[in-house]
Design a protein around this motif. Structure first.
Motif, PDB file in Angstrom:
ATOM      1  N   ALA A 256       0.816  -1.215   0.000  1.00 13.95           N
ATOM      2  CA  ALA A 256       0.000   0.000   0.000  1.00 13.95           C
ATOM      3  C   ALA A 256       0.849   1.265   0.000  1.00 13.95           C
ATOM      4  CB  ALA A 256      -0.924   0.007   1.222  1.00 13.95           C
ATOM      5  N   ALA A 257       2.168   1.151  -0.141  1.00 11.46           N
ATOM      6  CA  ALA A 257       3.024   2.324  -0.199  1.00 11.46           C
ATOM      7  C   ALA A 257       2.544   3.247  -1.316  1.00 11.46           C
ATOM      8  CB  ALA A 257       4.473   1.910  -0.431  1.00 11.46           C
ATOM      9  N   PRO A 258       2.349   4.528  -1.035  1.00  7.17           N
ATOM     10  CA  PRO A 258       1.690   5.416  -1.999  1.00  7.17           C
ATOM     11  C   PRO A 258       2.456   5.633  -3.295  1.00  7.17           C
ATOM     12  CG  PRO A 258       2.542   6.656  -0.121  1.00  7.17           C
ATOM     13  CD  PRO A 258       2.650   5.208   0.230  1.00  7.17           C
ATOM     14  N   ASP A 259       3.782   5.477  -3.302  1.00  5.17           N
ATOM     15  CA  ASP A 259       4.532   5.734  -4.532  1.00  5.17           C
ATOM     16  C   ASP A 259       4.661   4.506  -5.432  1.00  5.17           C
ATOM     17  OD1 ASP A 259       6.235   4.178  -3.051  1.00  5.17           O
ATOM     18  OD2 ASP A 259       7.914   5.595  -3.068  1.00  5.17           O
ATOM     19  N   LEU A 260       4.001   3.400  -5.064  1.00  3.39           N
ATOM     20  CA  LEU A 260       3.992   2.163  -5.857  1.00  3.39           C
ATOM     21  C   LEU A 260       5.379   1.523  -5.986  1.00  3.39           C
ATOM     22  CD1 LEU A 260       1.553   3.107  -8.777  1.00  3.39           C
ATOM     23  CD2 LEU A 260       1.023   2.002  -6.612  1.00  3.39           C
TER      24      LEU A 260
END
Length: 490
Positions: free
Chosen positions: A395-399
């Motif tokens: 789920a890390a926002p920067d993929l």
């Protein structure tokens, strides 16, 4: 110069990517193992000696006489850093290690082994490992003056089994001696606030720990859960939930708030782990090495001891701790911090370290803290090394985490992922370990068996032809041979 074979998943300088760490189990199912393995490595890595990691292969299956002979020929000492190895689910590995040691003729030293039982510390809980423990310790003591154990409970257990007390040295866990006798830890802040950076570690199986973890996460937005074991790493890498945990409040699945908010981490090297914990104000939880990592990073930590293993170590090292076999009432982290007194721990470090150093010297092991020892080779190699960053959730926002997984899978040009281009190469492959049980290994075995059968048929037909040449016309025999050869070549 001495060559030392050391029980370690890898050396402290080799970077292994998280996916490979999991696939090949380089960290022996728990990143906490690297703390004591690499601390022992640092202590013994003095010039001109050479240390070689056995990648813990010696315990994954029974060693052959050839494996033992190779170790006897190539090494001068076998050093075995251990953890809570006197427990039922480690019995098969302990049996394999025992069989190997019984075949060795070189000195063999065990450092920091311990027993695991419930918090009441009853020997009855160790009934299933009594026999293999007795064989293992007997084999070790035939090859070394003493065995180094974690604490008084383990010592009493071995004395109960009939071993002399003067052959059992209580030395604690060597992980805490990474920085030598002068390491000290002090508070960074007077008190904690709601926004304080916190590190949480936990054991998913402890009763009530799910409610505790979820409540802590809700009250402290800058809290990060640092996982350690193979199930945590599998969850972070591939989104696979823990198979044996049913409590939805434990952060062992994709839907937990800590996962959804990317507030979970795991480190596959100790050095980056220390760097992260050095940025926290306080660390707490049930994991012994999770709290040790914080103390080594200079961050106050409190151990919530839930069994004999964690309690024994906390008591010996005088770590801040309290007995917590279950979580059935709310806990305030602010109160835990107020109760965290580091004075006893700091006071104990020099004396506990002197016991550890004396144990090494008693067993003929030179170490970096002896006068005149050259330890620059370790420091130089560590300074030149680089390690993977922390593993985040998907789920890390920067993929970036998803991109990392896809990149690793793209390189998997063969089905057997232990042959991955970024695989970990075992520096000392004993027992000769070829990934038995993998699809690649099975296909190779089937191919070899088929070739063997074909060769046997050719040999049989050649023998028949020789007999025919002696009893029939030569031309008739040659026609028969050509026909059979064409049939075999199809």
């Amino acid at each position: 110069m001495a060559r030392i074979l050391i029980r370690a998943g890898k050396d402290p300088f080799t970077a292994v990517v998280p996916e490979t760490t999991l696939t090949q189990d380089v960290f022996n199912s728990n990143s906490g193992n690297f703390l004591f393995q690499h601390s022992v490595w640092k202590a013994l890595d003095v010039a001109p000696h050479e240390l070689v990691a056995n990648s813990t292969l010696s315990e994954r299956r029974a060693a052959s006489p050839e494996d033992a002979a190779r170790i006897n020929e190539e090494f001068d000492h076998f050093v075995i850093p251990m953890a809570n190895s006197f427990r039922a689910d480690f019995a098969d590995k302990l049996e394999n290690l025992t069989r190997l040691i019984e075949q060795l003729t070189i000195p063999t030293t065990v450092i920091g082994i311990g027993a695991q039982a419930p918090a009441d510390r009853s020997f009855d809980a160790l009934a299933d490992v009594r026999d293999v423990t007795q064989r293992f310790v007997a084999a070790v003591l035939e090859r070394s003056p003493s065995i180094g154990v974690r604490g008084e409970f383990t010592r009493d257990f071995l004395v109960h089994l009939g071993f002399p007390a003067d052959a059992v040295d209580v030395i604690g866990c060597p992980s805490l001696f990474l920085h030598g006798p002068d390491h000290q830890v002090h508070r960074k802040v007077e008190s904690l606030g709601a926004d304080s950076p916190l590190g949480l570690n936990l054991t998913p199986e402890v009763p009530g720990i799910g409610a505790f973890a979820t409540e802590q996460a809700a009250h402290h937005p800058n809290l990060t859960y640092v996982g350690q074991d193979q199930h945590d790493l599998r969850l972070l890498l591939w989104g696979v939930p823990h198979p044996h945990v049913t409590d939805p409040l434990v952060p062992t699945h994709l839907r937990h708030p800590l996962y959804q908010q990317d507030r979970m981490r795991l480190f596959v090297d100790t050095w980056s782990w220390y760097d992260f914990l050095a940025e926290q104000d306080f660390v707490y939880g049930t994991r012994f090495h999770g709290n040790v990592a914080a103390l080594l990073a200079g961050t106050p930590a409190l151990m919530l001891a839930h069994d004999s293993r964690t309690l024994e170590l906390a008591e010996y090292h005088r770590m801040p701790h309290r007995l917590q076999p279950h979580f059935d009432a709310p806990i305030s982290v602010e109160e835990l911090y107020e109760a965290t007194d580091l004075a006893a721990f700091n006071e104990a470090i020099p004396e506990r370290f002197s016991r550890y150093a004396a144990f090494l010297e008693r067993n003929g092991l030179e170490h970096r803290w002896q006068p005149g020892r050259d330890a620059t080779q370790f420091d130089t190699r560590l300074a030149e090394a680089s390690f993977p960053p922390a593993v985040h959730t998907l789920a890390a926002p920067d993929l970036s985490e998803i991109a990392s997984r896809l990149e690793w899978m793209r390189h998997a040009s063969v089905i057997d992922l232990t042959r991955h281009p970024k695989r970990y190469e075992y520096p000392f492959n004993t027992p000769t370990y070829q990934g038995a049980g993998t699809r690649h290994a099975r296909l190779s075995e089937q191919r070899d068996a088929k070739l063997k059968r074909q060769q046997e048929r050719i040999d049989d037909l050649s023998a028949r032809l020789n007999r025919m040449e002696q009893t029939t016309l030569r031309g008739f025999a040659l026609r028969v041979f050509r026909r059979l050869r064409r049939r075999l070549s199809r």
